[in-house]
Write a protein that holds these residues in place. Structure first.
Motif, PDB file in Angstrom:
ATOM      1  N   LEU A 139      64.849 141.364  11.334  1.00  0.00           N
ATOM      2  CA  LEU A 139      64.415 140.384  12.315  1.00  0.00           C
ATOM      3  C   LEU A 139      62.965 139.984  12.072  1.00  0.00           C
ATOM      4  O   LEU A 139      62.596 138.814  12.244  1.00  0.00           O
ATOM      5  N   ALA A 140      62.147 140.928  11.661  1.00  0.00           N
ATOM      6  CA  ALA A 140      60.754 140.603  11.343  1.00  0.00           C
ATOM      7  C   ALA A 140      60.684 139.641  10.172  1.00  0.00           C
ATOM      8  O   ALA A 140      59.928 138.658  10.196  1.00  0.00           O
ATOM      9  N   ASP A 141      61.484 139.896   9.136  1.00  0.00           N
ATOM     10  CA  ASP A 141      61.511 138.982   7.987  1.00  0.00           C
ATOM     11  C   ASP A 141      61.975 137.592   8.409  1.00  0.00           C
ATOM     12  O   ASP A 141      61.390 136.575   8.022  1.00  0.00           O
ATOM     13  N   GLY A 145      60.960 131.883   9.973  1.00  0.00           N
ATOM     14  CA  GLY A 145      61.055 130.851  10.990  1.00  0.00           C
ATOM     15  C   GLY A 145      59.692 130.294  11.371  1.00  0.00           C
ATOM     16  O   GLY A 145      59.518 129.080  11.532  1.00  0.00           O
ATOM     17  N   ALA A 146      58.720 131.168  11.498  1.00  0.00           N
ATOM     18  CA  ALA A 146      57.368 130.713  11.823  1.00  0.00           C
ATOM     19  C   ALA A 146      56.821 129.832  10.709  1.00  0.00           C
ATOM     20  O   ALA A 146      56.152 128.822  10.969  1.00  0.00           O
ATOM     21  N   ALA A 147      57.100 130.195   9.464  1.00  0.00           N
ATOM     22  CA  ALA A 147      56.621 129.402   8.329  1.00  0.00           C
ATOM     23  C   ALA A 147      57.281 128.021   8.299  1.00  0.00           C
ATOM     24  O   ALA A 147      56.681 127.053   7.818  1.00  0.00           O
ATOM     25  N   PHE A 148      58.500 127.918   8.830  1.00  0.00           N
ATOM     26  CA  PHE A 148      59.167 126.623   8.920  1.00  0.00           C
ATOM     27  C   PHE A 148      58.560 125.740   9.997  1.00  0.00           C
ATOM     28  O   PHE A 148      58.835 124.549  10.058  1.00  0.00           O
ATOM     29  N   GLY A 149      57.765 126.321  10.868  1.00  0.00           N
ATOM     30  CA  GLY A 149      57.095 125.536  11.894  1.00  0.00           C
ATOM     31  C   GLY A 149      57.645 125.658  13.293  1.00  0.00           C
ATOM     32  O   GLY A 149      57.247 124.897  14.185  1.00  0.00           O
ATOM     33  N   TYR A 150      58.556 126.605  13.523  1.00  0.00           N
ATOM     34  CA  TYR A 150      59.069 126.781  14.868  1.00  0.00           C
ATOM     35  C   TYR A 150      57.960 127.226  15.815  1.00  0.00           C
ATOM     36  O   TYR A 150      56.992 127.879  15.410  1.00  0.00           O
ATOM     37  N   LYS A 175      56.691 140.756  16.692  1.00  0.00           N
ATOM     38  CA  LYS A 175      55.332 140.481  17.160  1.00  0.00           C
ATOM     39  C   LYS A 175      54.290 140.867  16.116  1.00  0.00           C
ATOM     40  O   LYS A 175      53.207 140.257  16.055  1.00  0.00           O
ATOM     41  N   GLN A 176      54.588 141.856  15.305  1.00  0.00           N
ATOM     42  CA  GLN A 176      53.646 142.316  14.293  1.00  0.00           C
ATOM     43  C   GLN A 176      53.426 141.304  13.178  1.00  0.00           C
ATOM     44  O   GLN A 176      52.399 141.346  12.492  1.00  0.00           O
ATOM     45  N   GLN A 218      66.328 130.706  17.761  1.00  0.00           N
ATOM     46  CA  GLN A 218      66.955 131.908  18.297  1.00  0.00           C
ATOM     47  C   GLN A 218      67.591 132.703  17.160  1.00  0.00           C
ATOM     48  O   GLN A 218      68.376 132.170  16.381  1.00  0.00           O
ATOM     49  N   LEU A 219      67.243 133.966  17.106  1.00  0.00           N
ATOM     50  CA  LEU A 219      67.755 134.861  16.079  1.00  0.00           C
ATOM     51  C   LEU A 219      68.761 135.846  16.666  1.00  0.00           C
ATOM     52  O   LEU A 219      68.632 136.278  17.812  1.00  0.00           O
TER      53      LEU A 219
END
Length: 344
Positions: free
Chosen positions: A88-90, A95-100, A138-139, A79-80
């Protein structure tokens, strides 16, 4: 627990369906990685959330400390907090790269800290900005992007405010909307009072779901039992428990059976204690303290024989600087003996 797949978004009877129907709410100062490890031992299917992490902290802070988690926590969502779409995009990309498995935007927290930063529940007043934030995230990520909000804030009309927010975020691609079924009063009530005083209005969330039959709508706020959760699932796509799951975590042991209609087995608390003792030992070996782990376990045996003494041991002995996993076993032994005595 078992090796559960990450969040999926699939089509089921036309519904853009978020694969996890039960979640443990993000809670500041509570749902850290140690808490989530405990909750995962109790349920393999519940979607777990981090505490809110501010986008600026993700970008500029100690990422391993802020974002690190154990692989067993999947499915787990980050949660951001923030209101700058680019930041927020950064943060979402990191976060996605960390595997969430999911990125969630906080549009519901009424704390003073959030108000001073013009995000959290304040964003209910800026639905267009929330939509821009969702679109920006989302982008840059392929995992689901979701929003957690309130019915409205202050003097907003909850009919128009919630519809306007939902219209905007779903138009820009949000994968789910979790709604805490209370207003937030940013002026006149403390953050604690905002969790209890504004009345719950589940029917408003039900109406939102009826308006969006093909989008995932989840419900949060005041749900205390799995029976209540099951009743709500007759009206919405998902339920999210907060304080009840934290203060009486053993109720999570029944989640998998609920979601599988009785087919899944229920977590055994003896096995849970063994797993937590091993985990605590590893945490201590890495420089941590036993109390970092056990503070989330105080309510594990709430209402059971020996629970009071169990709590006393964890609240006193586990806080000593040199306390080890044996303290957890000692506390559990009191519960085991008391349960055996009651059974006899």
């Amino acid at each position: 627990m078992g090796d559960w797949s990450r969040i999926r978004t699939v089509r089921v009877d036309g519904l853009k369906y978020h694969a996890h129907r039960f979640a443990v709410a993000p809670m500041m100062d509570w749902t850290d990685r140690h808490c989530r490890f405990l909750h995962r031992q109790l349920s393999g299917r519940a979607l777990l959330y981090t505490e809110m992490v501010v986008a600026d902290a993700v970008i500029h802070g100690d990422r391993q400390r802020l974002l690190g988690f154990d692989a067993c926590e999947h499915p787990v969502a980050l949660q951001l907090g923030g209101s700058d779409p680019a930041k927020l995009a950064d943060a979402a990309r990191i976060g996605a790269a960390f595997g969430y498995d999911e990125i969630n935007l906080n549009v519901g927290c009424p704390s003073d800290r959030v108000q001073s930063g013009t995000f959290g529940a304040c964003l209910m007043k800026s639905p267009a900005l929330v939509s821009d934030c969702v679109d920006a995230m989302k982008q840059v990520v392929e995992i689901p992007v979701t929003v957690k909000c309130r019915l409205g804030v202050d003097d907003q009309d909850i009919e128009t405010a919630l519809d306007e927010l939902a219209d905007g975020v779903f138009t820009r691609g949000a994968d789910a909307l979790w709604v805490h079924a209370r207003k937030a009063w940013l002026e006149g009530l403390s953050p604690k009072e905002n969790r209890d005083i504004p009345p719950l209005d589940y029917e408003r969330v039900y109406r939102l779901k009826a308006r969006y039959p093909h989008w995932f709508i989840g419900l949060n706020g005041g749900i205390n039992t799995l029976h209540e959760a099951e009743l709500h699932l007759g009206h919405v796509d998902g339920v999210m428990l907060g304080r009840a799951a934290y203060h009486t975590p053993a109720l999570l042991a029944g989640v998998d059976r609920l979601l599988s209609h009785g087919k899944a087995s229920q977590a055994d608390l003896t096995t849970v204690i063994d797993a937590m003792a091993e985990y605590a030992g590893q945490h201590i070996a890495a420089g941590g303290r036993l109390s970092h782990v056990t503070r989330h376990m105080v309510g594990l045996f709430h209402g059971r024989p020996g629970a009071r003494r169990y709590r006393q041991i964890l609240s006193t002995e586990a806080t000593h600087a040199n306390a080890g996993p044996e303290v957890l076993h000692e506390a559990f032994s009191v519960v085991a003996v008391a349960s055996d005595a009651q059974a006899a």
